[in-house]
Design an enzyme around this catalytic site. Structure first.
Site, PDB file in Angstrom:
ATOM      1  N   ASP A 155      28.204   9.837-105.883  1.00  0.00           N
ATOM      2  CA  ASP A 155      28.949   8.426-105.765  1.00  0.00           C
ATOM      3  C   ASP A 155      28.351   8.027-107.716  1.00  0.00           C
ATOM      4  O   ASP A 155      29.385   8.260-108.302  1.00  0.00           O
ATOM      5  CB  ASP A 155      28.920   7.358-105.346  1.00  0.00           C
ATOM      6  CG  ASP A 155      29.129   7.919-103.750  1.00  0.00           C
ATOM      7  OD1 ASP A 155      30.574   8.752-104.261  1.00  0.00           O
ATOM      8  OD2 ASP A 155      29.355   7.360-102.958  1.00  0.00           O
ATOM      9  N   CYS A 177      19.198  10.892-103.933  1.00  0.00           N
ATOM     10  CA  CYS A 177      19.139  12.105-102.827  1.00  0.00           C
ATOM     11  C   CYS A 177      20.736  12.563-103.513  1.00  0.00           C
ATOM     12  O   CYS A 177      21.167  13.089-101.797  1.00  0.00           O
ATOM     13  CB  CYS A 177      18.784  10.615-102.001  1.00  0.00           C
ATOM     14  SG  CYS A 177      20.422   9.308-101.844  1.00  0.00           S
ATOM     15  N   HIS A 193      32.041  16.914 -96.613  1.00  0.00           N
ATOM     16  CA  HIS A 193      30.745  17.030 -95.817  1.00  0.00           C
ATOM     17  C   HIS A 193      31.137  18.226 -94.933  1.00  0.00           C
ATOM     18  O   HIS A 193      29.688  18.459 -94.534  1.00  0.00           O
ATOM     19  CB  HIS A 193      31.326  15.873 -94.791  1.00  0.00           C
ATOM     20  CG  HIS A 193      30.496  14.384 -95.348  1.00  0.00           C
ATOM     21  ND1 HIS A 193      29.344  14.292 -95.460  1.00  0.00           N
ATOM     22  CD2 HIS A 193      31.975  13.642 -96.560  1.00  0.00           C
ATOM     23  CE1 HIS A 193      29.521  13.159 -96.392  1.00  0.00           C
ATOM     24  NE2 HIS A 193      30.461  13.027 -96.988  1.00  0.00           N
ATOM     25  N   GLU A 242      24.232   3.738-107.290  1.00  0.00           N
ATOM     26  CA  GLU A 242      24.864   4.567-107.255  1.00  0.00           C
ATOM     27  C   GLU A 242      26.318   4.370-108.292  1.00  0.00           C
ATOM     28  O   GLU A 242      27.579   4.865-107.757  1.00  0.00           O
ATOM     29  CB  GLU A 242      25.531   5.936-105.976  1.00  0.00           C
ATOM     30  CG  GLU A 242      26.249   4.670-104.721  1.00  0.00           C
ATOM     31  CD  GLU A 242      25.809   5.223-103.121  1.00  0.00           C
ATOM     32  OE1 GLU A 242      26.626   6.054-102.871  1.00  0.00           O
ATOM     33  OE2 GLU A 242      26.022   4.459-102.499  1.00  0.00           O
TER      34      GLU A 242
HETATM   35  C1  PEP Z   1      25.280  10.124-103.902  1.00  0.00           C
HETATM   36  O1  PEP Z   1      26.326   9.339-103.225  1.00  0.00           O
HETATM   37  O2  PEP Z   1      24.949  10.490-103.959  1.00  0.00           O
HETATM   38  C2  PEP Z   1      24.962   9.928-102.478  1.00  0.00           C
HETATM   39  C3  PEP Z   1      23.946  10.505-101.751  1.00  0.00           C
HETATM   40  O3  PEP Z   1      25.889   9.726-100.934  1.00  0.00           O
HETATM   41  P1  PEP Z   1      26.897  10.146 -99.863  1.00  0.00           P
HETATM   42  O4  PEP Z   1      26.632  11.186-100.410  1.00  0.00           O
HETATM   43  O5  PEP Z   1      26.675  10.052 -98.526  1.00  0.00           O
HETATM   44  O6  PEP Z   1      27.889   9.277-100.804  1.00  0.00           O
HETATM   45 MG    MG Z   2      27.846   7.522-102.346  1.00  0.00          MG
END
Ligand code: PEP
Ligand code: MG
Length: 554
Positions: free
Chosen positions: A454, A501, A188, A430
């Protein structure tokens, strides 16, 4: 001059003093003080600083998330002035000659216990508040900054890695770039840096020394270089690169207002990923076409307790209104795995990435889910909100979610609450299971959005947080790309659209491939919108489609 290198995960060049992120240590000093008058003055000064900090947080929350979210800080200011609380602390300093830190800590424990034992649930919840204000004052007394940065000038922030709950509390105006000893490209800290459009270098390991604190460093997010006290030659080279980078951004600015259209006239929706309403400035400044992923769990990581329906409503409404009718996809709570909030009281798991997380929590704790859905449907009256559900693996989950959503809608309608006539529902693709079931899932929802972060982890069986697994965490792997194709074909067969995304969406070396696979939307960090637009506008998809698909299935 010392040069250390790690992995650049957010581009750009920045220069500034290196500053180590401060965490409050668990150990609170306990001593007897001779001069209790001086100690009382120390406490009084710390209390005043805390009140000032809370005033600033109130203003910030008011601007970013509205009155309802901001009010908490005003309440905290009042609690710090509470006579019983203050007199208890003063009594321990004067009477027992305790040091201020210990006096605040003991008072906090006593008051928290008193609140927790009350019958009224509102008063019980004040236990967390009294602990919160007390740890703020103790932090000030111990010289530990809230939000991790106690500097008057912007800094290059150094740390081992930052937890999501830490990134949300950072004062972003104080950060020029990040350097972390650990972390991964999907951490993050990396995502935050890309949202902010500032450089980040991860994985420098033990080359990062406390002795560099306060020294001027250059960071280059493209090469992964961190140069401490640069000599003249390096300084000139990096300053030149920084100016070039600025010029490139200015050139990209000329793409604002232009369509995301290829040379042969194909369009891609380019949306933005955000974590809280404060990211909207960056979205608007970079001409994002919508919000493709609002990671709502960041609202849950901000405080010590569940955000209320009203707080969530204000946050969603703010984003919907600021997007002025453009699509805003809000993902329901994706807590668990790497995103932990203590107050959820989740059991420690051997394998949290495969544990009780995301939609699994919502389906096991319907009251938490219900609060969020009520806030979302209420906010739908103020813009074009769509709701997206994370970590789906089975058709029954989606059917149950839809039943819950229909009930919430009916409940709100009965209360006479205004809502949009139709709110699109989508799911994240995902997990490999969701890909394999995408023909059936596509018949249940309005859109798909692929979470490649993911999906790569689960498809390749590689931990996305793993420090030493970069070589194996390959989001370009044909298995991942074939999954995108399968999900896209099934989406289109059912007449719905599909986006990406995950972080892969911003990878311009794959933009042509995404067109070939049939991807309709890419949701990326705000700072990646214009570079992506530039890449799209330089592509001729008719020339490349057959070649790309032949290579993928050869
Ligand atoms: C992902 O898993 O690609 C996603 C966009 O969600 P996060 O990174 O918040 O798990
Ligand atoms: Mg994710």
């Amino acid at each position: 001059m010392i040069t250390i290198t790690g992995k650049g995960v957010s581009t750009g060049v920045a220069v500034g003093p290196l500053y180590f992120y401060r965490r409050a240590s668990g150990e609170i000093p306990r001593t007897t003080v001779e001069d209790s008058v001086a100690e009382l003055a120390r406490f009084e000064a710390a209390k005043q600083t805390a009140i000032e900090q809370l005033g600033k947080l109130y203003e910030k929350a008011l601007a970013e998330a509205g009155e309802e979210a901001a009010i908490l800080f005003e309440t905290h200011q009042m609690m710090l002035e509470d006579l019983d609380y203050v007199e208890s602390i003063q009594g321990l300093i004067e009477g027992d000659h305790l040091n201020a830190e210990a006096a605040v800590s003991d008072t906090s424990a006593q008051f928290a216990e008193m609140f927790a034992s009350m019958d009224d649930s509102y008063m019980q919840a004040r236990a967390a508040d009294v602990k919160d204000i007390s740890s703020r004052v103790i932090g000030i007394l111990m010289g530990v900054a809230q939000g991790g940065i106690d500097s008057d000038v912007p800094v290059i922030l150094a740390s081992d890695d930052l937890a999501p709950s830490e990134t949300v509390q950072l004062d972003k105006s104080k950060i020029l770039g990040f350097v972390t000893s650990g972390g991964s490209g999907n951490s993050h800290t990396a995502i935050l840096a890309r949202t902010m459009g500032i450089p980040a270098i991860i994985g420098v390991g033990d080359q990062l020394k406390e002795a560099f604190e306060g020294k001027e460093v250059f960071v280059d997010g493209q090469t992964g270089e961190v140069v401490v006290e640069a000599d003249d030659v390096s300084r000139e080279r990096l300053s030149k690169k920084q100016s070039k980078e600025r010029a490139r951004r200015e050139l990209l600015d000329q793409l604002k207002g232009k369509p995301n259209e290829t040379l042969d006239g194909k369009n891609m929706m380019v949306y933005c990923n955000i974590g809280n309403p404060g990211d909207m400035d960056a979205v608007l400044a970079n001409d994002g076409g919508g919000i493709g992923l609002f990671r709502s769990e960041f609202l849950y990581l901000q405080g010590d307790d569940y955000p209320t329906e009203e707080q969530q409503f204000q946050a969603y409404k703010t984003v919907a209104e600021r997007m002025g009718g453009k699509r805003v996809i809000i993902r329901t709570l994706d807590i668990g795995a790497d995103k932990q909030a203590d107050y959820f009281g989740l059991d420690k798991e051997e394998n949290p990435a495969m544990g009780l997380r995301a939609i699994r929590i919502c389906l096991t704790r319907p009251e938490v889910f219900k609060t969020q859905l009520r806030a979302l449907y209420r906010a739908s009256a103020y813009g074009k909100i769509a709701i997206m559900f994370p970590m789906i693996t089975s058709v029954w989950e989606v059917q149950e979610i839809k039943r819950i959503c229909a009930n919430i809608r009916a409940e709100l309608a009965e209360e006479g609450v205004p809502m949009a006539d139709y709110v699109e529902l989508g799911i994240m693709i995902e997990t490999p299971s969701a890909v394999m079931m995408s023909d059936r899932l596509a018949r249940e929802v309005d859109f798909f959005s692929v979470g490649t972060n993911d999906l790569t982890q689960y498809t390749l069986a590689v931990d996305r947080q793993g420090n030493n697994l970069d070589k194996f965490y390959d989001a370009h792997h044909p298995a991942v790309l074939r999954m995108l194709k399968m999900a896209a074909d099934n989406a289109h067969a059912a007449g719905i659209w599909i986006g990406i995304c995950g972080e892969l969406g911003a990878d311009t070396s794959l933009t042509e491939t995404f067109f070939a696979l049939g991807i309709d939307e890419l949701s990326v960090s705000p700072s990646a919108v214009l570079p992506l637009r530039g890449a799209i506008r330089a592509i001729d998809t008719t020339a490349s489609r057959d070649r790309i698909l032949a290579e993928l299935y050869e």
